[in-house]
Design an enzyme around this catalytic site. Structure first.
Site, PDB file in Angstrom:
ATOM      1  N   GLY A 148     -55.464  26.020  -6.522  1.00  0.00           N
ATOM      2  CA  GLY A 148     -54.439  25.009  -6.322  1.00  0.00           C
ATOM      3  C   GLY A 148     -53.998  25.019  -4.866  1.00  0.00           C
ATOM      4  N   CYS A 149     -53.604  23.861  -4.345  1.00  0.00           N
ATOM      5  CA  CYS A 149     -53.230  23.803  -2.927  1.00  0.00           C
ATOM      6  C   CYS A 149     -51.959  24.592  -2.635  1.00  0.00           C
ATOM      7  CB  CYS A 149     -53.105  22.351  -2.461  1.00  0.00           C
ATOM      8  SG  CYS A 149     -52.050  21.307  -3.487  1.00  0.00           S
ATOM      9  N   ASN A 150     -50.960  24.523  -3.534  1.00  0.00           N
ATOM     10  CA  ASN A 150     -49.764  25.342  -3.352  1.00  0.00           C
ATOM     11  C   ASN A 150     -50.102  26.822  -3.501  1.00  0.00           C
ATOM     12  OD1 ASN A 150     -47.660  23.201  -3.193  1.00  0.00           O
ATOM     13  ND2 ASN A 150     -48.330  22.747  -5.269  1.00  0.00           N
ATOM     14  N   ALA A 151     -50.944  27.119  -4.489  1.00  0.00           N
ATOM     15  CA  ALA A 151     -51.328  28.513  -4.725  1.00  0.00           C
ATOM     16  C   ALA A 151     -52.043  29.101  -3.520  1.00  0.00           C
ATOM     17  CB  ALA A 151     -52.210  28.606  -5.971  1.00  0.00           C
ATOM     18  N   THR A 153     -51.682  28.170  -0.333  1.00  0.00           N
ATOM     19  CA  THR A 153     -50.738  28.334   0.771  1.00  0.00           C
ATOM     20  C   THR A 153     -49.908  29.598   0.606  1.00  0.00           C
ATOM     21  OG1 THR A 153     -50.572  25.911   0.748  1.00  0.00           O
ATOM     22  CG2 THR A 153     -49.097  27.096   2.230  1.00  0.00           C
TER      23      THR A 153
END
Length: 342
Positions: A148-151, A153
């Site tokens: 995931g993109c948030n994960a 980051t």
């Protein structure tokens, strides 16, 4: 050698980003593009910014001859992706950009995504696609699960600190500002310009965001015991980018030195001088991650700021980086373009 590439779900943002990146890759050629609702259309009709590239027309998945494909990017929604991948040839190399193979436990997947996993027999061979930390496993993998993109980051900000034991594990707070493209291309009322612009809002409050499943899995494995972080994302009126501000207990100088050592040889991760913090502008349209560490006025507290482009390093760029490894290419190939500014 030219590698023959298929992209499933090419009519979405991550599919278009994959096409943009692969267009500059010296040893990849796109031979098939699927887009179920836009089958039969030219890619230039769906994404005019790609009209200069000679591309196959969008088609349905069942029309693709996978015997003529070396690697397939799957940019389909979760739940759809697992069902499709289950039916693909068992010898085909696949990079999945959905959430379907990120979580190793069936119950964890059901908890965070609300349905039973229909292809758990493939989960055992799926490798978590955070390249900088799973590089050797990715190189040997047939199926890679993009993060995931948030994960991604949050993990770039914290993994080395957790692994080194230099921060407290029970009071980690992740505050993220997320651009609207992270919500996908489907029409949603709250994403209309009139309702999104000139403001921003927190969402998935109280520990309900699905990427918490990845944080729980990865941080707990690193620490050797359960780690539960507080995480609140905020939707901001920007097209691209994620800015993560992590509040941790620990010495700022020690945290900075730990991150600098961990990423010293990483081509896509830049650790700023102690006391400096990055902006999402610094990485826009690129595969780079920038990280800064600043001490707090409260003794024993530090602030770690990480930024990346959610469509590139957070998704399609990460996918291409992984595909390079799977195909025996240098992992930076096609990905060293400088960020866009302004």
């Amino acid at each position: 050698m030219t590698h023959r590439i298929a992209i499933l779900g090419a009519s979405g943002y991550t599919g278009a980003e994959l096409v943009r990146l692969i267009a500059g890759h010296p040893s990849m050629s796109i031979v098939a593009l699927s887009g179920e609702r836009k089958a039969g259309m030219a890619m230039a009709e769906v994404f005019p910014h790609l009209r200069h590239i000679d591309l196959p027309r969008l088609c349905r998945i069942e029309e693709i001859d996978f015997a003529q494909v070396d690697l397939c990017f799957c940019a389909l929604p979760h739940k759809t992706s697992q069902a499709v991948i289950r039916e693909l040839p068992k010898t085909l190399k696949i990079v999945d950009l959905s959430a379907d193979f990120r979580l190793r436990e069936a119950e964890a997947y059901k908890t965070w995504y609300g349905n039973d996993h229909v292809a758990m027999e493939l989960q055992a061979e799926a490798v978590y696609g955070l390249t900088e930390f799973y590089r050797d496993e990715i190189r040997a993998a047939r199926l890679v699960a993009g993060t995931g993109c948030n994960a991604a980051t949050g993990q770039f900000a914290l993994r080395p600190l957790i692994a080194a034991g230099v921060i407290g594990l029970d009071d980690i707070i992740l505050d993220m500002k997320c651009a609207v493209s992270g919500a996908g291309r489907s029409l949603k009322e709250n994403l209309l310009h009139a309702e999104l612009s000139e403001g921003f809002n927190a969402y998935a409050l109280g520990g309900t965001h699905r990427h918490l499943g990845e944080f729980d899995q990865e941080f707990s494995a690193l620490a050797g015991r359960p780690v539960r972080v507080q995480f609140t994302p905020h939707l901001v009126p920007a097209n691209r980018g994620i800015l993560c501000t992590a509040y941790v207990s620990g010495d700022a100088a020690e945290s900075h030195a730990t991150l600098a050592r961990a990423y010293a040889d990483e081509p896509f991760v830049e650790v700023l001088p102690l006391g400096s913090a990055p902006s999402s502008h610094d990485v826009r349209g690129s595969n780079f991650v920038h990280i800064g560490v600043v001490g707090d006025r409260i003794a024993g507290r530090a602030i770690v700021v990480a930024v990346l482009d959610n469509l590139t390093k957070g998704s399609s760029g990460q996918a291409l980086q992984n595909a390079n490894l799977m195909l025996g290419e240098d992992e930076t190939t096609g990905l060293m373009m400088a960020p866009l500014f302004p």
